[in-house]
Design a protein around this motif. Structure first.
Motif, mmCIF file in Angstrom:
data_model
loop_
_atom_site.group_PDB
_atom_site.id
_atom_site.type_symbol
_atom_site.label_atom_id
_atom_site.label_comp_id
_atom_site.label_asym_id
_atom_site.label_seq_id
_atom_site.Cartn_x
_atom_site.Cartn_y
_atom_site.Cartn_z
ATOM 1 N N ARG A 16 40.879 35.517 51.524
ATOM 2 C CA ARG A 16 40.466 36.878 51.209
ATOM 3 C C ARG A 16 39.819 36.936 49.834
ATOM 4 O O ARG A 16 40.243 36.268 48.903
ATOM 5 C CB ARG A 16 41.687 37.798 51.244
ATOM 6 C CG ARG A 16 42.403 37.844 52.572
ATOM 7 C CD ARG A 16 41.578 38.570 53.618
ATOM 8 N NE ARG A 16 41.401 39.951 53.260
ATOM 9 C CZ ARG A 16 42.280 40.897 53.592
ATOM 10 N NH1 ARG A 16 43.366 40.602 54.265
ATOM 11 N NH2 ARG A 16 42.068 42.158 53.250
ATOM 12 N N HIS A 17 38.777 37.777 49.703
ATOM 13 C CA HIS A 17 38.126 37.950 48.415
ATOM 14 C C HIS A 17 39.087 38.647 47.447
ATOM 15 O O HIS A 17 39.803 39.568 47.823
ATOM 16 C CB HIS A 17 36.853 38.759 48.567
ATOM 17 C CG HIS A 17 35.835 38.080 49.441
ATOM 18 N ND1 HIS A 17 34.557 38.578 49.619
ATOM 19 C CD2 HIS A 17 35.894 36.955 50.198
ATOM 20 C CE1 HIS A 17 33.879 37.789 50.438
ATOM 21 N NE2 HIS A 17 34.681 36.800 50.801
ATOM 22 N N CYS A 18 39.073 38.211 46.210
ATOM 23 C CA CYS A 18 40.019 38.701 45.206
ATOM 24 C C CYS A 18 39.286 39.592 44.207
ATOM 25 O O CYS A 18 38.195 39.248 43.733
ATOM 26 C CB CYS A 18 40.674 37.525 44.488
ATOM 27 S SG CYS A 18 41.852 38.010 43.213
ATOM 28 N N VAL A 19 39.901 40.716 43.851
ATOM 29 C CA VAL A 19 39.329 41.642 42.874
ATOM 30 C C VAL A 19 39.656 41.146 41.471
ATOM 31 O O VAL A 19 40.823 40.929 41.126
ATOM 32 C CB VAL A 19 39.876 43.067 43.086
ATOM 33 C CG1 VAL A 19 39.332 44.008 42.010
ATOM 34 C CG2 VAL A 19 39.511 43.578 44.465
ATOM 35 N N ILE A 20 38.602 40.971 40.656
ATOM 36 C CA ILE A 20 38.797 40.538 39.274
ATOM 37 C C ILE A 20 39.150 41.720 38.383
ATOM 38 O O ILE A 20 40.109 41.673 37.606
ATOM 39 C CB ILE A 20 37.528 39.828 38.756
ATOM 40 C CG1 ILE A 20 37.239 38.584 39.610
ATOM 41 C CG2 ILE A 20 37.668 39.480 37.284
ATOM 42 C CD1 ILE A 20 35.949 37.882 39.232
ATOM 43 N N GLY A 21 38.399 42.792 38.472
ATOM 44 C CA GLY A 21 38.637 43.978 37.656
ATOM 45 C C GLY A 21 37.678 45.084 38.045
ATOM 46 O O GLY A 21 36.809 44.913 38.910
ATOM 47 N N LYS A 22 37.808 46.210 37.378
ATOM 48 C CA LYS A 22 36.967 47.362 37.714
ATOM 49 C C LYS A 22 36.636 48.150 36.456
ATOM 50 O O LYS A 22 37.295 48.043 35.419
ATOM 51 C CB LYS A 22 37.663 48.269 38.723
ATOM 52 C CG LYS A 22 38.881 48.991 38.151
ATOM 53 C CD LYS A 22 39.462 49.965 39.147
ATOM 54 C CE LYS A 22 40.622 50.750 38.515
ATOM 55 N NZ LYS A 22 41.181 51.745 39.457
ATOM 56 N N VAL A 23 35.581 48.983 36.598
ATOM 57 C CA VAL A 23 35.163 49.914 35.555
ATOM 58 C C VAL A 23 34.909 51.255 36.230
ATOM 59 O O VAL A 23 34.191 51.321 37.238
ATOM 60 C CB VAL A 23 33.890 49.431 34.830
ATOM 61 C CG1 VAL A 23 33.354 50.524 33.924
ATOM 62 C CG2 VAL A 23 34.176 48.179 34.026
ATOM 63 N N SER A 24 35.502 52.322 35.699
ATOM 64 C CA SER A 24 35.266 53.674 36.223
ATOM 65 C C SER A 24 34.776 54.565 35.099
ATOM 66 O O SER A 24 35.304 54.508 33.974
ATOM 67 C CB SER A 24 36.543 54.250 36.840
ATOM 68 O OG SER A 24 37.576 54.332 35.887
ATOM 69 N N MET A 25 33.778 55.402 35.411
ATOM 70 C CA MET A 25 33.188 56.282 34.408
ATOM 71 C C MET A 25 32.841 57.620 35.050
ATOM 72 O O MET A 25 31.999 57.680 35.960
ATOM 73 C CB MET A 25 31.925 55.647 33.800
ATOM 74 C CG MET A 25 31.317 56.468 32.670
ATOM 75 S SD MET A 25 29.833 55.706 31.966
ATOM 76 C CE MET A 25 28.674 55.895 33.331
#
Length: 464
Positions: free
Chosen positions: A276-285
């Motif tokens: 499964r693809h793994c989430v590294i991180g996110k940015v929300s604005m």
């Protein structure tokens, strides 16, 4: 005046004389002199209490005393005159006694219990109506003590992300930074999001966390405008790099006022062909915090995401059953945001449909393969022979694969609809089809992993 008029006066008027059946102020026998008028007062005034008491005293007293108190002119009058005046006084006192008896006999008005109405005065102190226990004041610490901060935080450390700067976030989580830009085109009414580059991404980690799986990541970025996560965009995969350069531009057709109410979410994902693809991180604005018309560029530090794995995509299906012909018709309409299985050109997805009776596989069909896309359109129909008495024991297994020439096809996702459905949405779709014969019923379904389907549906274990 007539008998009826006198009877009515006698019954209705309490001041009617009983001797002549006339009103007392009209009859001759009830006329009083000026002294008596002063004592009695004008009718119909109520008889004074002091007069009633004096009557009782005069009745018990000596009549001679009453005569001696008369003026000298009346004392010299003959006994006949005295007797007539005393008779007049007695008649006056008797009338007074009758009036008082009528007053006592008159029916009283019904008693009504009316509470006094209290009118407030401007500036007066108001009474406390609420119990004192409800007016208890709470300090902020007491108020938030009932909440569990870990349920509202992005990770186990319940820190407020908004209170930290990008440098503090970067030093704390060490997930790297993302460079992007936004601008709204008022002429064409769409929002432009440009994903430029990322830097200092962490290397991939194995699931047990004991060692690094490989030296470099294969990152890509997913873009969406919250709260709508279905209509998302996705960049290409950059091979084996921790500082990928994307330089990709995407547009979202959305009105300007609606765009100001949305939040831009950029998720950096590590591509893994074998898991499964793994989430590294996110940015929300929030887009309300920026000038969309003027636009701008930002470097933002990545923060951890509560979603560790990427969604597998969605599949739009249509089901229709014909009882007279005993045919179960299935339409594969389209899919969207499928998991990318090829690093270079996205995916080559196709759908396999398998009919299971009870726990026995009876029929298998599949759609055509759509090249280089994660949002394929199929619009293909399939028909299965299913007698009505066997319909309740039937299950349809839908599996989406990515075509692979060099090796076996890559599994993307699966759902089961029918007797052994994989979830409530699938069961609801099957129930709606049974209640609407000869009518096509469409519904979107979120794909599930193979392990999840095998755990909840026996029909998934019977297919390959």
């Amino acid at each position: 005046q007539g008998l009826l008029a006198r009877l009515s006066d006698l019954l209705l008027c309490r001041w009617t004389c009983r001797n002549c059946c006339q009103k007392c102020f009209d009859c001759s026998c009830c006329q009083t002199n000026e002294d008596e008028v002063e004592i009695l007062g004008p009718f119909p005034a109520q008889t004074p209490a002091w007069l009633i008491s004096s009557q009782n005293e005069d009745k018990d007293g000596d009549s001679d005393n009453a005569i001696s108190e008369l003026p000298p002119t009346l004392q010299d009058v003959s006994p006949d005159r005295r007797r007539s005046s005393s008779d007049t006084s007695r008649s006056t006192y008797s009338l007074t006694r009758r009036i008082s008896s009528l007053e006592s006999r008159r029916p009283s008005s019904p008693l009504i219990d009316i509470k006094p109405i209290e009118f407030g005065i401007i500036g007066a102190k108001k009474e406390i109506v609420q119990p004192t226990i409800l007016r208890k004041t709470y300090t902020p610490d007491d108020y938030f003590r009932k909440f569990e901060p870990r349920l509202y935080s992005l990770d186990s450390n319940s820190d407020d992300m908004d209170s930290l700067t990008d440098e503090e976030i970067l030093s704390k989580y060490q997930l790297g930074m993302l460079h992007f830009s936004t601008q709204y085109d008022l002429l064409h009414n769409y929002l432009i999001v440009r994903v430029i580059e990322a830097k200092d991404l962490p290397p991939p980690i194995s699931y047990d966390g004991s060692r690094q799986d490989m030296a470099h990541s294969n990152p890509y970025v997913k873009i969406c405008l919250l709260p709508d996560q279905k209509n998302s965009k996705q960049t290409g995969v950059k091979r084996k790099t921790q500082n990928p350069v994307f330089e990709e531009r995407y547009t979202f057709e959305i009105p300007f006022l609606e765009a100001q109410r949305r939040t831009l979410l950029l998720t950096v994902v590590d591509f893994d062909k074998f898991s499964r693809h793994c989430v590294i991180g996110k940015v929300s604005m929030p887009l309300s915090d920026v000038d969309l018309v003027k636009g701008g560029h930002w470097w933002k530090a990545l923060v951890p995401s509560s979603q560790n794995e990427v969604e597998l995509g969605e599949l739009l299906l249509s089901l229709n059953y014909l009882p007279s012909a005993g045919r179960l018709n299935v339409d594969i309409i389209r899919a969207k945001q499928l998991l990318q299985t090829d690093m270079s050109q996205g995916s080559d997805p196709f759908v396999k449909i398998q009919l299971v009776h009870g726990l026995k596989l009876t029929k298998t069909k599949k759609t055509s393969c759509m090249r280089g896309t994660i949002d394929p359109f199929y619009n293909e129909s399939f028909s299965f022979k299913v007698p009505q008495e066997e319909l309740e024991n039937a299950s349809l297994v839908f599996t989406v694969y990515g075509h692979n020439v060099k090796s076996s096809n890559d599994f993307i996702g699966r759902i089961v609809i029918g007797q052994y459905s994989t979830g409530a949405p699938e069961s609801n779709h099957w129930r709606r089809m049974l209640n609407a014969h000869r009518t096509a019923v469409e519904q979107w379904h979120s794909l599930r992993s193979r392990e999840e389907c095998d755990r909840v549906s026996p029909a998934s274990l019977e297919v390959t």
